[in-house]
Design a protein around this motif. Structure first.
Motif, short mmCIF file in Angstrom:
data_model
loop_
_atom_site.label_atom_id
_atom_site.label_comp_id
_atom_site.label_asym_id
_atom_site.label_seq_id
_atom_site.Cartn_x
_atom_site.Cartn_y
_atom_site.Cartn_z
N LEU A 130 0.84 -1.19 0.00
CA LEU A 130 0.00 0.00 0.00
C LEU A 130 0.88 1.24 0.00
O LEU A 130 2.06 1.17 0.27
N ARG A 131 0.27 2.39 -0.29
CA ARG A 131 0.99 3.65 -0.18
C ARG A 131 0.19 4.62 0.68
O ARG A 131 -1.05 4.54 0.73
N PRO A 132 0.84 5.53 1.36
CA PRO A 132 0.11 6.50 2.19
C PRO A 132 -0.78 7.40 1.34
O PRO A 132 -0.54 7.60 0.15
N PHE A 133 -1.80 7.94 1.94
CA PHE A 133 -2.67 8.88 1.26
C PHE A 133 -1.96 10.22 1.07
O PHE A 133 -1.38 10.76 2.02
N GLY A 134 -2.03 10.75 -0.13
CA GLY A 134 -1.43 12.06 -0.40
C GLY A 134 -2.41 13.17 -0.13
O GLY A 134 -2.62 14.05 -0.97
N ALA A 135 -3.03 13.13 1.04
CA ALA A 135 -4.04 14.13 1.39
C ALA A 135 -4.12 14.28 2.90
O ALA A 135 -3.83 13.34 3.65
N SER A 136 -4.49 15.48 3.33
CA SER A 136 -4.79 15.75 4.74
C SER A 136 -6.27 16.06 4.86
O SER A 136 -6.89 16.57 3.92
N ALA A 137 -6.83 15.74 6.03
CA ALA A 137 -8.26 15.94 6.25
C ALA A 137 -8.48 16.82 7.48
O ALA A 137 -7.90 16.57 8.53
N LEU A 138 -9.32 17.84 7.32
CA LEU A 138 -9.75 18.69 8.43
C LEU A 138 -11.16 18.25 8.79
O LEU A 138 -12.05 18.25 7.93
N VAL A 139 -11.36 17.88 10.04
CA VAL A 139 -12.63 17.33 10.49
C VAL A 139 -13.32 18.31 11.44
O VAL A 139 -12.74 18.70 12.46
#
Length: 266
Positions: A130-139
């Motif tokens: 697998l590869r890490p997600f190339g995104a950040s999430a603000l919740v």
């Protein structure tokens, strides 16, 4: 940073001799190259704001891929980085919110939602296939039982923290500096969501360089008393007012700087 020939960046499950996981660092770099995303916890709710670059002049306004999404009745997620990766994170967040509601009969609390998203993203840093997600999430979410609202940010590594205000994307560092200037108002809970929307619009426009950066759209949402604690998009009239206020505030600040320079020269 080590070159690809070193072999330590071929898998997210491999540590380098100095304790780094290069695949996670590369994913974080992908986020740094994307539009700026901001979150602000106010006295009466939480505001999310994302700079959405217009990659092509032929694109119709407001048809570009969304960056802010509703995942539950009282929760929303803003993403920046690879849009397709962010979409998978949003889908997972919706599943978690739906499963929690089905199991416990109430909306998922902010901390539980952030923890589950961070666990999901961290899983993708543990396996070589697998590869890490190339995104950040603000919740942003509201806890109906505790009557509290909260803001979290989940990074590509799976790390999650709770914030008064946070920033991700290419303008992260200067945006954090601007947000820190508002820290007194934020921590004293003296800023409303409407005021927060104006400040976030101002920060986005301050960071935007029209000579270098592509044109952009502002995408904003909030969870607040005005929206009856449901996650909804900020009304277009409010966004327009915020942008107009932001541009005027920037112009006033530039005039003051010019006056100060003239006084110093005299």
């Amino acid at each position: 940073m080590a070159s690809s020939g070193s072999g330590y960046d071929l898998s997210s499950s491999t540590f380098s001799p100095d304790g780094r996981i290069f695949q996670v660092e590369y994913a974080s770099k992908a986020v740094e190259n994307a539009g700026t995303a901001l979150g602000l916890r106010c006295s009466d709710g939480v505001v999310l704001c994302v700079e959405k670059p217009l990659l092509n002049k032929m694109l119709l306004p407001e048809t570009n891929s969304r960056r802010v999404h509703t995942v539950g009745a009282h929760s929303g997620v803003a993403v920046t980085g690879f849009v397709s990766d962010g979409r998978q994170i949003v889908n997972r967040a919706r599943e978690e919110a739906s499963n929690y509601l089905e199991t416990y009969g109430s909306s998922v609390p902010p901390q539980v939602l952030a923890d589950r998203i961070s666990t999901y993203m961290h899983y993708f840093t543990l396996h070589g296939a697998l590869r890490p997600f190339g995104a950040s999430a603000l919740v942003a979410a509201y806890d109906a039982d505790e009557k509290t609202h909260a803001l979290y940010m989940v990074e590509p590594s799976g790390v999650s923290h709770r914030y008064f205000a946070c920033a991700a994307g290419k303008g992260r560092q200067p945006a954090r500096t601007e947000l820190e200037k508002l820290s007194a108002q934020i921590k004293e809970d003296s800023m409303t969501c409407r005021e927060g929307a104006k400040q976030l619009a101002r920060i986005i426009h301050v960071l935007h360089d029209s000579a270098k950066d592509k044109p952009f759209e502002l995408e904003m949402s909030w969870i607040c008393e005005e929206s009856k604690w449901s996650h909804k998009g900020v009304p277009r009239t409010v966004i327009a007012e915020s942008v107009a206020w932001a541009k005027q505030a920037i112009a006033d600040a530039e005039e003051e700087d010019e006056e100060d320079d003239d006084e110093m020269e005299e």
